[in-house]
Design a protein around this motif. Structure first.
Motif, PDB file in Angstrom:
ATOM      1  N   ALA A  12      -7.135  -4.668   0.280  1.00  0.00           N
ATOM      2  CA  ALA A  12      -5.768  -4.433   0.742  1.00  0.00           C
ATOM      3  C   ALA A  12      -4.911  -3.831  -0.369  1.00  0.00           C
ATOM      4  N   ALA A  13      -5.060  -4.366  -1.593  1.00  0.00           N
ATOM      5  CA  ALA A  13      -4.247  -3.888  -2.718  1.00  0.00           C
ATOM      6  C   ALA A  13      -4.555  -2.430  -3.044  1.00  0.00           C
ATOM      7  N   LYS A  14      -5.817  -2.050  -3.017  1.00  0.00           N
ATOM      8  CA  LYS A  14      -6.203  -0.666  -3.299  1.00  0.00           C
ATOM      9  C   LYS A  14      -5.635   0.280  -2.238  1.00  0.00           C
ATOM     10  N   TRP A  15      -5.748  -0.119  -0.973  1.00  0.00           N
ATOM     11  CA  TRP A  15      -5.271   0.739   0.117  1.00  0.00           C
ATOM     12  C   TRP A  15      -3.761   0.916   0.025  1.00  0.00           C
ATOM     13  N   VAL A  16      -3.042  -0.185  -0.223  1.00  0.00           N
ATOM     14  CA  VAL A  16      -1.586  -0.125  -0.345  1.00  0.00           C
ATOM     15  C   VAL A  16      -1.185   0.819  -1.477  1.00  0.00           C
ATOM     16  N   ALA A  17      -1.846   0.693  -2.638  1.00  0.00           N
ATOM     17  CA  ALA A  17      -1.506   1.533  -3.789  1.00  0.00           C
ATOM     18  C   ALA A  17      -1.749   3.009  -3.495  1.00  0.00           C
ATOM     19  N   ARG A  18      -2.862   3.311  -2.832  1.00  0.00           N
ATOM     20  CA  ARG A  18      -3.177   4.720  -2.566  1.00  0.00           C
ATOM     21  C   ARG A  18      -2.286   5.304  -1.479  1.00  0.00           C
ATOM     22  N   VAL A  19      -1.934   4.529  -0.466  1.00  0.00           N
ATOM     23  CA  VAL A  19      -1.023   5.025   0.564  1.00  0.00           C
ATOM     24  C   VAL A  19       0.320   5.385  -0.057  1.00  0.00           C
ATOM     25  N   ARG A  20       0.827   4.500  -0.903  1.00  0.00           N
ATOM     26  CA  ARG A  20       2.112   4.790  -1.559  1.00  0.00           C
ATOM     27  C   ARG A  20       2.008   6.028  -2.449  1.00  0.00           C
ATOM     28  N   GLU A  21       0.856   6.199  -3.079  1.00  0.00           N
ATOM     29  CA  GLU A  21       0.671   7.336  -3.982  1.00  0.00           C
ATOM     30  C   GLU A  21       0.609   8.649  -3.212  1.00  0.00           C
ATOM     31  N   TYR A  22      -0.067   8.667  -2.065  1.00  0.00           N
ATOM     32  CA  TYR A  22      -0.315   9.903  -1.333  1.00  0.00           C
ATOM     33  C   TYR A  22       0.778  10.252  -0.330  1.00  0.00           C
TER      34      TYR A  22
END
Length: 780
Positions: free
Chosen positions: A728-738
């Motif tokens: 969940a943490a990885k997905w959240v970080a990448r969504v915010r980044e992209y």
């Protein structure tokens, strides 16, 4: 005096005029800036497989044995927690109101209905002020007298003056044994009613620990006491206990037999060294035999053990060259096999029932079909007692429950079900699932089932197959704010009906809510013209037509039926005019094996496209307002919703993902927590090139589009889930980044505590937050 008052008045007027002359209007303060999301550190790592390479800057989040990485993770999780609190701070009053609503709907009586087995009635109840229940029993012969108190202190009935209750196990005391946390996985009373075998989760060692308690004295037995136990079964009328232990990868691989009261070591019955073979054990309902199942992705075998002599060896009774579901029961000299194995080398779409005499001279054993295949009447499950066979069947979307008298005639060929004069049992409308109860008492004609519906709280029902009566033993009554519980013949809330009555036309006896809420069914054409079942629920009095907000549930994994049961927390949305919808996409259950297989592994994207089709249908048919549709997914359903958002970011305004599976590329290639063959069969084998390419294509984490406006998303996760919080943490970080940053569409990560599942009020708090999030996003 008048002159003095006039002077004072002029003085005050002059002072006010001077103040006004010197007044400088204050500048309007700008609204506070929205909180900014945290940014975790990047540590780019290159991964590769099958000639394909990709970069993952957040691999460090899953490095559980790296102390530095875990310190960074702790800091990052704390930042996420503060960010979520800041974003949701303006909903505190709404959350409090929702939590009060949901808590008011909780059943006030927490006892389970008494289950009759032999001379005893077994049940669990929660004592006032305690977190965990107590397992109790009382003699069935005193059942009629147990009417003065629903849960008398220490089992004392003040009307009869008798102490009629025996406490068997206090789980609050078990919590003290296991570090303040009591989670039970298995619990089996011996057939002689003298012992209780159960497994409790040992948090420190991350395994389930087996204990056996003497019910006559309440003390723990010296043996067996084993760790990493996954399965238990009684034998020899309660004098022997067989149990299965797991290896370091949590694979069930050894079966032991322990003789209670003996000083000898537990006997190893089976040791399976092959890493792809899993073991399981169970007893037949009459306790005559034990069955040992060994299965892998390429084979399934079932062995039979004489329960009277568990050390006498195992006899192979069934074998097939595929992974199949196989359950064996015994009735008066015949073995009955309920399975979905291939017939004559051809795969089948549904389960069927076979029969073979225990004493069989054929090698291999000869099995005969009991019923003629009928594609219009699908057998979903079966249950046995000494006098009847009960079948849970499905006609299209309609579930039915019927009984057949035993023993069956010795027909030389399979028969049509109607030839056996089945007795169809009463059910309400809109049944979404029927689940057999424990039904331990094989020689009783009363069988218990749980009946679920989108328009009715779950009903626990006893059907007496001998005289045509049915009793609702327990069901919450939302209209009268009480719960039906059967505690004696004088219970005023016990509902009794004849089978011969119409099929539950008087739905009020079921606490049906169809006067207030409506249920509609649709068939939605998917991308390949396959029809996908869609169910919608709404309030008859609050529906807003085409302006209604909506919440679309989906799962589509493991062949599991989508849970469409009535959930009291959703009432808060229904009463605010929301549409609640359920998409039965491919990969899930209810449509047979082909429906499941068409939505797994290389076909996983079918699930996603089915879900997209259902979402668009809701909007195009003006059932839900275009800008007010939200998605909801749990575990594998989280993968479904997240993949859909990647494909169509503008389709949803918000989404709730609970403990979602978001990074299959990493989890399947480099599993951190042990996975089972079912996980790989469902999502694909990375070693297989086609499966790997499919994984890369549907993976939510690997397919986030850049510069897209994402919906608001709330992810709920925990460190103790099978799919770890790092996904969940990885997905959240990448969504915010992209994605394009929009403070009105936040992406939030909410961490739950270990005890949420054990505490109903914490569950209300979590549900209130999720509901407040959805309402806030739709209103913003």
């Amino acid at each position: 005096m008048r002159h003095l008052l006039s002077t004072l008045h002029r003085h005050n007027l002059r002072r006010h005029l001077l103040q006004y002359a010197n007044y400088k209007p204050q500048k309007l303060q700008p609204p506070p800036s929205p909180p900014l999301p945290p940014k975790p550190p990047k540590k780019p790592t290159t991964l590769s497989l099958h000639g394909e390479s990709w970069e993952d800057p957040y691999v460090w989040m899953s490095q559980l044995h790296d102390r530095v990485a875990m310190r960074h993770m702790d800091v990052y999780m704390e930042q996420e927690e503060k960010y979520t609190e800041a974003v949701m701070s303006d909903t505190e009053r709404l959350q409090s109101k929702l939590q009060s609503e949901m808590a008011s709907r909780l059943a006030t009586h927490l006892s389970t209905p008494p289950l009759c087995w032999g001379p005893w009635l077994y049940y669990r109840r929660v004592e006032e002020g305690k977190q965990y229940p107590v397992l109790c029993r009382r003699l069935a012969s005193l059942h009629e007298e147990f009417i003065s108190q629903k849960s008398p202190s220490a089992g004392f009935d003040f009307t009869s003056g008798k102490r009629i209750e025996q406490k068997l196990l206090d789980y609050n005391q078990e919590a003290e044994r296991f570090g303040g946390y009591a989670y039970e996985e298995l619990s089996e009373v011996s057939p002689d009613h003298r012992h209780l075998a159960y497994t409790m989760y040992d948090k420190d060692n991350d395994c389930f620990k087996l204990s056996v308690r003497n019910l006559d004295f309440g003390s723990l037995c010296s043996k067996p006491q084993a760790e990493r136990v996954s399965n238990i079964a009684w034998a020899k009328d309660g004098q022997a206990l067989l149990y299965v232990v797991t290896d370091d990868s949590k694979r069930p691989f050894r079966i032991y037999c322990s003789m209670l009261g003996s000083n000898g070591e537990d006997v190893l019955l089976l040791d399976e060294p092959r890493e792809n073979i899993y073991l399981n054990i169970r007893h037949t309902k009459d306790f005559r035999f034990l069955t040992v199942s060994t299965f892998s992705t390429t084979s399934s075998k079932v062995f039979l053990i004489n329960a009277a002599d568990p050390l006498s060896g195992m006899k192979l009774v069934w074998e097939c060259k595929e992974q199949a579901h196989c359950i064996i029961e015994h009735h008066q000299g015949y073995l009955y096999l309920f399975t979905d194995a291939a017939k004559q080398g051809r795969p089948v779409d549904h389960h069927y029932l076979l029969r073979s005499p225990v004493e069989c001279s054929y090698s291999p054993r000869k099995w005969e079909s009991v019923f003629v295949d009928n594609q219009e009447l699908i057998i979903e499950d079966v249950d046995f007692c000494d006098s009847h066979l009960v079948l849970i069947v499905r006609e299209c979307r309609k579930y039915r429950l019927c009984s057949v008298s035993l023993p069956m005639p010795n027909a030389k060929a399979a028969v049509h079900l109607k030839e056996l004069n089945p007795q169809f049992l009463s059910l309400p409308d809109h049944v979404s699932q029927i689940m057999p109860g424990p039904n331990y008492d094989f020689y009783s004609s009363i069988m218990r089932f749980t009946v679920a519906s989108p328009l009715m709280p779950d009903a626990i029902v006893d059907y007496d197959l001998s005289n045509g009566k049915w009793n609702i033993i327990q069901q919450q009554n939302l209209l009268h704010e009480r719960t039906r519980v059967l505690y004696g013949s004088a219970s005023s809330v016990n509902i009794s009906k004849d089978f011969s009555s119409s099929n539950a036309k008087d739905d009020h006896s079921w606490n049906d809510l169809s006067d207030y809420y409506a249920c509609e069914y649709y068939d939605v054409s998917s991308h390949d013209e396959v029809l996908v079942p869609l169910t919608i629920i709404y309030s008859r009095h609050r529906k807003k037509g085409s302006q209604s907000p909506g919440l679309l549930h989906g799962h589509g994994a493991y062949g599991e039926i989508l849970d469409k049961r009535w959930r009291s927390e959703l009432k808060s949305l229904l009463d605010r005019g929301w549409i609640i919808a359920y998409a039965d996409v491919r990969g899930g259950g209810g449509g047979g094996r082909k429906w499941h297989y068409d939505g797994r592994r290389t076909e996983k994207l079918n699930s996603v496209r089915d879900y997209i089709s259902c979402a668009k249908f809701l909007i195009e048919e003006e059932i839900v307002q275009e800008s007010k549709l939200a998605g909801w997914g749990y575990s594998g359903g989280g993968l479904l919703v997240a993949s859909t958002i990647n494909s169509c970011p503008d389709l949803f305004r918000a989404a709730v993902l609970k403990v979602p599976f978001l990074d299959p590329s990493s989890t399947l290639v480099h599993p951190i927590l042990p996975l089972t063959p079912a996980d790989y069969e469902e999502f694909g084998y990375p070693g297989d090139v086609k499966d790997f390419q499919a994984i890369r294509q549907y993976s939510p984490y690997d397919n986030i589009p850049k510069d897209a406006l994402y919906p608001a998303v709330l992810i709920t996760s925990s460190f103790n889930t099978r799919f770890g919080v790092w996904e969940a943490a990885k997905w959240v970080a990448r969504v915010r980044e992209y994605s394009i940053y929009d403070p009105r569409r936040p992406v939030l990560l909410n961490l739950t505590t270990d005890i949420v599942e054990e505490n109903r009020y914490l569950q209300c708090k979590e549900s209130a937050m999720e509901t407040a999030f959805l309402i806030k996003m739709m209103d913003s």
